[in-house]
Scaffold this active site. Structure first.
Site, PDB file in Angstrom:
ATOM      1  CG  HIS A 118     -27.350  35.185  48.071  1.00  0.00           C
ATOM      2  ND1 HIS A 118     -26.046  35.133  47.651  1.00  0.00           N
ATOM      3  CD2 HIS A 118     -27.943  34.057  47.595  1.00  0.00           C
ATOM      4  CE1 HIS A 118     -25.859  34.033  46.935  1.00  0.00           C
ATOM      5  NE2 HIS A 118     -26.985  33.363  46.896  1.00  0.00           N
ATOM      6  CD  GLU A 172     -30.710  31.768  48.871  1.00  0.00           C
ATOM      7  OE1 GLU A 172     -30.555  31.166  47.804  1.00  0.00           O
ATOM      8  OE2 GLU A 172     -29.740  32.158  49.567  1.00  0.00           O
ATOM      9  CG  ASP A 202     -27.769  27.892  49.824  1.00  0.00           C
ATOM     10  OD1 ASP A 202     -28.351  28.046  48.745  1.00  0.00           O
ATOM     11  OD2 ASP A 202     -26.986  28.739  50.305  1.00  0.00           O
ATOM     12  CG  HIS A 225     -23.943  28.113  48.206  1.00  0.00           C
ATOM     13  ND1 HIS A 225     -22.971  27.785  47.279  1.00  0.00           N
ATOM     14  CD2 HIS A 225     -24.919  28.739  47.513  1.00  0.00           C
ATOM     15  CE1 HIS A 225     -23.360  28.193  46.079  1.00  0.00           C
ATOM     16  NE2 HIS A 225     -24.537  28.774  46.193  1.00  0.00           N
ATOM     17  CG  ASP A 273     -31.174  28.014  46.720  1.00  0.00           C
ATOM     18  OD1 ASP A 273     -31.685  27.194  45.943  1.00  0.00           O
ATOM     19  OD2 ASP A 273     -30.254  28.772  46.383  1.00  0.00           O
TER      20      ASP A 273
END
Length: 273
Positions: free
Chosen positions: A4, A24, A26, A40, A84
């Site tokens: 993540h 993942e 962002d 993020h 993301d």
């Protein structure tokens, strides 16, 4: 196992070394819908630094090498990249422009318009159904530029915990009946029940239902929640701690039921246990 918030280039190897086989990251846009950085921002998960970042195109150049066989940076285990997309930070009117831009950057920096052998599958994580024009643009762009076959490597996932029937309706509008994942979850700082997760799993397992091929839970840090999700039958988990997931998977209860996906597994097929 999806690592993540892997937003800095140096974090890629860090999460792969912990056992992740997917990452993942962002994608942050400017006000015009142009993808700028992997970032993020604050707030983010408990116990994590929210501010790590990289220039998006440089990140793609690096991840291309990491997923290209025979490249010195190649890591065989990395089979899926989850983007993301921070579309909630821009106007919905810019969603189509954002989809075009991300697709073109993948064409130029990841797939290199047919000159790259980078092989990872791509999962587009869309925060809300109102931003569905991003998907239309993303699929139109390779098609318009003569690279429609890349769409076979790309899946769709709505991450905002919205009503599953509402998501199905939007997929129907877009004409998408395959290559669909469904996420369910919440920041690791908070607890979440399993009602919607169970509903998604039930739909996945319904014969003839084509709007969910895989279901994963996020963002899991406690082993008890990892076990709970595995018992329900999820296809994957997103975690800040892939090494903890690896330990749980080795437990007697799960060792014979689950294994890590490899490149030979098709991420768009429903798993028939």
């Amino acid at each position: 196992i999806m690592g993540h918030m892997v937003n800095a280039i140096e974090q890629v190897d860090e999460f792969l070394n912990l056992g992740a086989n997917a990452i993942e990251f962002d994608i942050d846009f400017d006000k015009d819908g142009i993808a700028q950085i992997t970032h993020h921002g604050i707030p983010c998960d408990c116990g994590r630094k929210c501010t790590k970042k990289a220039i998006f195109t440089e990140y793609l150049d690096n991840i291309r090498q990491v997923t290209t066989p025979d490249d010195p940076k190649f890591r065989e285990q990395l089979v899926l990249l989850a983007l993301d997309l921070k579309l909630q930070r821009i106007s919905s009117a810019k969603a189509y422009r954002a989809g075009e831009d991300v697709a073109k950057k993948l064409l130029d920096h990841y797939w290199q318009r047919g000159n790259s052998r980078a092989r990872a599958y791509i999962l587009l994580n869309i925060p809300l159904v109102e931003d569905y024009e991003f998907i239309r643009a993303f699929k139109d762009t390779p098609k318009n530029e003569g690279y429609e076959s890349y769409n076979d490597k790309v899946g769709i996932n709505f991450t905002g915990n919205e009503d599953l029937d509402k998501i199905r309706d939007v997929l129907e509008i877009l004409g998408i009946h395959k290559q669909v994942w469904q996420a369910d979850g919440i920041t690791s700082c908070l607890a979440r029940g399993t009602e919607r997760l169970k509903e998604a799993l039930e739909k996945r397992d319904t014969p003839g239902y084509n709007y969910i091929n895989k279901v994963y839970a996020w963002t899991l840090v406690r082993k008890s929640i990892m076990r709970r999700s595995l018992r329900l039958g999820v296809d994957g988990v997103m975690s800040n701690n892939p090494d903890r997931v690896i330990k749980v998977l080795k437990e007697k209860e799960f060792a014979d039921k689950f294994r890590l996906a490899t490149y030979n597994d098709n991420p768009w097929e429903k798993f028939r246990g």
